[in-house]
Design a protein around this motif. Structure first.
Motif, PDB file in Angstrom:
ATOM      1  N   ASP A  33      41.094  33.812  23.683  1.00  0.00           N
ATOM      2  CA  ASP A  33      39.867  33.949  22.897  1.00  0.00           C
ATOM      3  C   ASP A  33      39.832  32.925  21.766  1.00  0.00           C
ATOM      4  O   ASP A  33      38.820  32.241  21.566  1.00  0.00           O
ATOM      5  CB  ASP A  33      39.764  35.364  22.314  1.00  0.00           C
ATOM      6  CG  ASP A  33      39.542  36.420  23.377  1.00  0.00           C
ATOM      7  OD1 ASP A  33      39.162  36.036  24.503  1.00  0.00           O
ATOM      8  OD2 ASP A  33      39.769  37.607  23.104  1.00  0.00           O
ATOM      9  N   PHE A  34      40.928  32.837  21.033  1.00  0.00           N
ATOM     10  CA  PHE A  34      40.951  31.879  19.931  1.00  0.00           C
ATOM     11  C   PHE A  34      41.014  30.447  20.435  1.00  0.00           C
ATOM     12  O   PHE A  34      40.439  29.546  19.817  1.00  0.00           O
ATOM     13  CB  PHE A  34      42.129  32.141  19.004  1.00  0.00           C
ATOM     14  CG  PHE A  34      42.180  31.173  17.849  1.00  0.00           C
ATOM     15  CD1 PHE A  34      41.235  31.239  16.836  1.00  0.00           C
ATOM     16  CD2 PHE A  34      43.140  30.167  17.803  1.00  0.00           C
ATOM     17  CE1 PHE A  34      41.251  30.330  15.785  1.00  0.00           C
ATOM     18  CE2 PHE A  34      43.168  29.257  16.752  1.00  0.00           C
ATOM     19  CZ  PHE A  34      42.222  29.339  15.743  1.00  0.00           C
ATOM     20  N   ARG A  35      41.671  30.203  21.546  1.00  0.00           N
ATOM     21  CA  ARG A  35      41.793  28.844  22.060  1.00  0.00           C
ATOM     22  C   ARG A  35      40.416  28.227  22.311  1.00  0.00           C
ATOM     23  O   ARG A  35      40.196  27.042  22.058  1.00  0.00           O
ATOM     24  CB  ARG A  35      42.624  28.841  23.348  1.00  0.00           C
ATOM     25  CG  ARG A  35      43.029  27.453  23.820  1.00  0.00           C
ATOM     26  CD  ARG A  35      43.891  27.582  25.046  1.00  0.00           C
ATOM     27  NE  ARG A  35      45.135  28.289  24.771  1.00  0.00           N
ATOM     28  CZ  ARG A  35      46.303  27.694  24.617  1.00  0.00           C
ATOM     29  NH1 ARG A  35      46.403  26.391  24.688  1.00  0.00           N
ATOM     30  NH2 ARG A  35      47.390  28.409  24.385  1.00  0.00           N
ATOM     31  N   LEU A  36      39.484  29.027  22.795  1.00  0.00           N
ATOM     32  CA  LEU A  36      38.122  28.526  23.038  1.00  0.00           C
ATOM     33  C   LEU A  36      37.463  28.107  21.721  1.00  0.00           C
ATOM     34  O   LEU A  36      36.801  27.060  21.651  1.00  0.00           O
ATOM     35  CB  LEU A  36      37.292  29.598  23.737  1.00  0.00           C
ATOM     36  CG  LEU A  36      37.649  29.906  25.185  1.00  0.00           C
ATOM     37  CD1 LEU A  36      36.840  31.101  25.678  1.00  0.00           C
ATOM     38  CD2 LEU A  36      37.384  28.693  26.076  1.00  0.00           C
ATOM     39  N   VAL A  37      37.615  28.927  20.694  1.00  0.00           N
ATOM     40  CA  VAL A  37      37.048  28.599  19.381  1.00  0.00           C
ATOM     41  C   VAL A  37      37.697  27.336  18.833  1.00  0.00           C
ATOM     42  O   VAL A  37      37.028  26.445  18.299  1.00  0.00           O
ATOM     43  CB  VAL A  37      37.232  29.775  18.405  1.00  0.00           C
ATOM     44  CG1 VAL A  37      36.761  29.401  17.006  1.00  0.00           C
ATOM     45  CG2 VAL A  37      36.480  31.010  18.905  1.00  0.00           C
ATOM     46  N   TYR A  38      38.995  27.250  18.963  1.00  0.00           N
ATOM     47  CA  TYR A  38      39.758  26.109  18.442  1.00  0.00           C
ATOM     48  C   TYR A  38      39.316  24.815  19.129  1.00  0.00           C
ATOM     49  O   TYR A  38      39.071  23.793  18.471  1.00  0.00           O
ATOM     50  CB  TYR A  38      41.233  26.381  18.675  1.00  0.00           C
ATOM     51  CG  TYR A  38      42.183  25.501  17.899  1.00  0.00           C
ATOM     52  CD1 TYR A  38      42.055  25.331  16.526  1.00  0.00           C
ATOM     53  CD2 TYR A  38      43.251  24.878  18.541  1.00  0.00           C
ATOM     54  CE1 TYR A  38      42.955  24.548  15.820  1.00  0.00           C
ATOM     55  CE2 TYR A  38      44.154  24.099  17.836  1.00  0.00           C
ATOM     56  CZ  TYR A  38      43.997  23.935  16.484  1.00  0.00           C
ATOM     57  OH  TYR A  38      44.888  23.168  15.782  1.00  0.00           O
ATOM     58  N   GLU A  39      39.211  24.862  20.433  1.00  0.00           N
ATOM     59  CA  GLU A  39      38.786  23.681  21.187  1.00  0.00           C
ATOM     60  C   GLU A  39      37.393  23.229  20.755  1.00  0.00           C
ATOM     61  O   GLU A  39      37.142  22.041  20.543  1.00  0.00           O
ATOM     62  CB  GLU A  39      38.798  23.987  22.687  1.00  0.00           C
ATOM     63  CG  GLU A  39      38.334  22.821  23.549  1.00  0.00           C
ATOM     64  CD  GLU A  39      38.367  23.144  25.024  1.00  0.00           C
ATOM     65  OE1 GLU A  39      37.960  22.272  25.821  1.00  0.00           O
ATOM     66  OE2 GLU A  39      38.789  24.267  25.405  1.00  0.00           O
ATOM     67  N   ARG A  40      36.485  24.178  20.603  1.00  0.00           N
ATOM     68  CA  ARG A  40      35.114  23.845  20.213  1.00  0.00           C
ATOM     69  C   ARG A  40      35.068  23.280  18.796  1.00  0.00           C
ATOM     70  O   ARG A  40      34.367  22.301  18.519  1.00  0.00           O
ATOM     71  CB  ARG A  40      34.226  25.083  20.336  1.00  0.00           C
ATOM     72  CG  ARG A  40      32.740  24.802  20.114  1.00  0.00           C
ATOM     73  CD  ARG A  40      31.904  25.995  20.506  1.00  0.00           C
ATOM     74  NE  ARG A  40      32.284  27.189  19.764  1.00  0.00           N
ATOM     75  CZ  ARG A  40      32.572  28.359  20.328  1.00  0.00           C
ATOM     76  NH1 ARG A  40      32.536  28.497  21.643  1.00  0.00           N
ATOM     77  NH2 ARG A  40      32.898  29.414  19.578  1.00  0.00           N
TER      78      ARG A  40
END
Length: 378
Positions: A33-40
């Motif tokens: 979940d956080f990885r998606l936010v981080y990438e964006r």
């Protein structure tokens, strides 16, 4: 509860949507979940920096990014040049000296605008291969022409403190060939303090010396971010807020942000002059980050800011160093509109009157709106 108004050049007001994102339940920083936010968020940072190079992200204030740009680029005893014309240029000097560097100052008076040709001549004479400079010197309101500065110094590595300028005034990292650009979350990026960023040009990586910091090691951070991970526990909630704030900037468009800040600067300057006060910051569209005015004769500048804060709930920024008590600063970067400028001007006018200053009353807000209504030429 008394309503409070914040008009400092950092920290700046934070939009409710950003605060809401930060208030979401905690998630694990290694989870999907956080990885998606981080990438964006990392991708959106590249858009704001206007670079295709990776932007390194640290849990720190903007000064942490400055520290990283010294600890990763230099070795003890190395000669570097520092352009200083205010408090944050002096911070560059202090960091470089603490790392044991041979610092060649290119010094200007506080409030002066560094001249690119003069700087280039001084750099050539010094023999330094790295130049540290400040884009937006919020202690004076001066925004330097870093595009011309890079063109003038040529192949010398230029490191730009863009902590208060990124997202407020034009800065085109790749097109201008700037080697390292640094910023922080609490200025025009509309987030709380706590995130530092460093854009590092691709050509620098091969010849970087061994990092002299563990936490701020650029190579370690870059390796982790290539997998959309963090080298150390990231500031999860702050990055969630940053992602939302960067999305807001992207939706409106960077050019729209630049135009808005130009018009806010015009409004603030027009209102200050309408009161009969003298500007300390330049009286032109380069002053889009903070408007700086001299305290009128007969008024204690420290008492003025205390009066504004305690009597009317309005916080402005004081002068720094030798300018303390002599100037006051109205920040207008980030989540501001013209009605905020009107409130700041009205509060200054009221407080100065209450403190017995002889100023022109009743015209500042009108002049501010008139100046704001003038569209910015493209």
């Amino acid at each position: 509860m008394e309503k409070r108004y914040l008009f400092t050049p950092g920290p700046t007001p934070v939009p409710p949507a950003v605060l809401a994102a930060m208030a979401e339940p905690m998630v694990h920083h290694r989870g999907p979940d956080f990885r998606l936010v981080y990438e964006r968020a990392l991708s959106r940072l590249q858009e704001v920096f206007r670079t295709r190079s990776q932007v390194l992200l640290f849990a720190a204030s903007g000064t942490g990014a400055m520290d990283s740009a010294v600890s990763n680029l230099t070795v003890p005893g190395q000669r570097v040049a520092v352009v200083t014309a205010g408090a944050f240029g002096e911070r560059w000097v202090a960091i470089c000296e603490q790392y044991g560097l041979d610092v060649q100052r290119i010094a200007y008076e506080w409030g002066e605008i560094p001249n690119a040709d003069e700087v280039a001549s001084a750099v050539a004479e010094s023999g330094a291969q790295i130049v540290y400079c400040t884009h937006s010197e919020t202690s004076t309101g001066v925004v330097s022409d870093v595009q011309s500065l890079k063109a003038a110094v040529g192949d010398v590595v230029l490191v730009v403190d863009a902590i208060s300028s990124l997202g407020a005034v034009p800065l085109d990292t790749d097109a201008w060939g700037i080697d390292v650009v640094l910023s922080g979350s609490q200025k025009a990026l509309m987030c709380p303090p706590g995130l530092a960023m460093a854009s590092v040009a691709d050509h620098l990586w091969e010849n970087l010396p061994q990092a002299r910091a563990f936490y701020f090691d650029w190579r370690r951070t870059r390796k982790a971010q290539e997998a959309f991970d963090a080298a150390f526990t990231p500031a999860v909630s702050l990055i969630r807020g940053l992602d939302v704030a960067l999305g807001m900037i992207a939706d409106a468009g960077l050019e729209a942000a630049f135009e808005r800040h130009t018009r806010l600067g015009r409004a603030a300057r027009a209102g200050i002059k309408a009161m009969g006060l003298e500007l300390f910051s330049p009286d032109d569209d380069s002053s889009s980050v903070v408007t700086v005015a001299r305290v009128p004769d007969g008024v204690d500048g420290i008492e003025l800011l205390r009066h504004l804060r305690d009597r009317h709930g309005v916080t402005l920024a004081p002068g720094q160093g030798g300018l303390k008590g002599k100037i006051f600063r109205i920040g207008h970067i980030g989540w501001f509109d013209v009605f905020d400028i009107a409130a700041a001007l009205a509060a200054v006018e009221l407080s100065l009157t209450e403190l017995g200053a002889d100023i022109e009353r009743g015209v500042a807000v009108t002049r501010a709106f008139e100046a704001y209504e003038q569209r910015v030429a493209v």
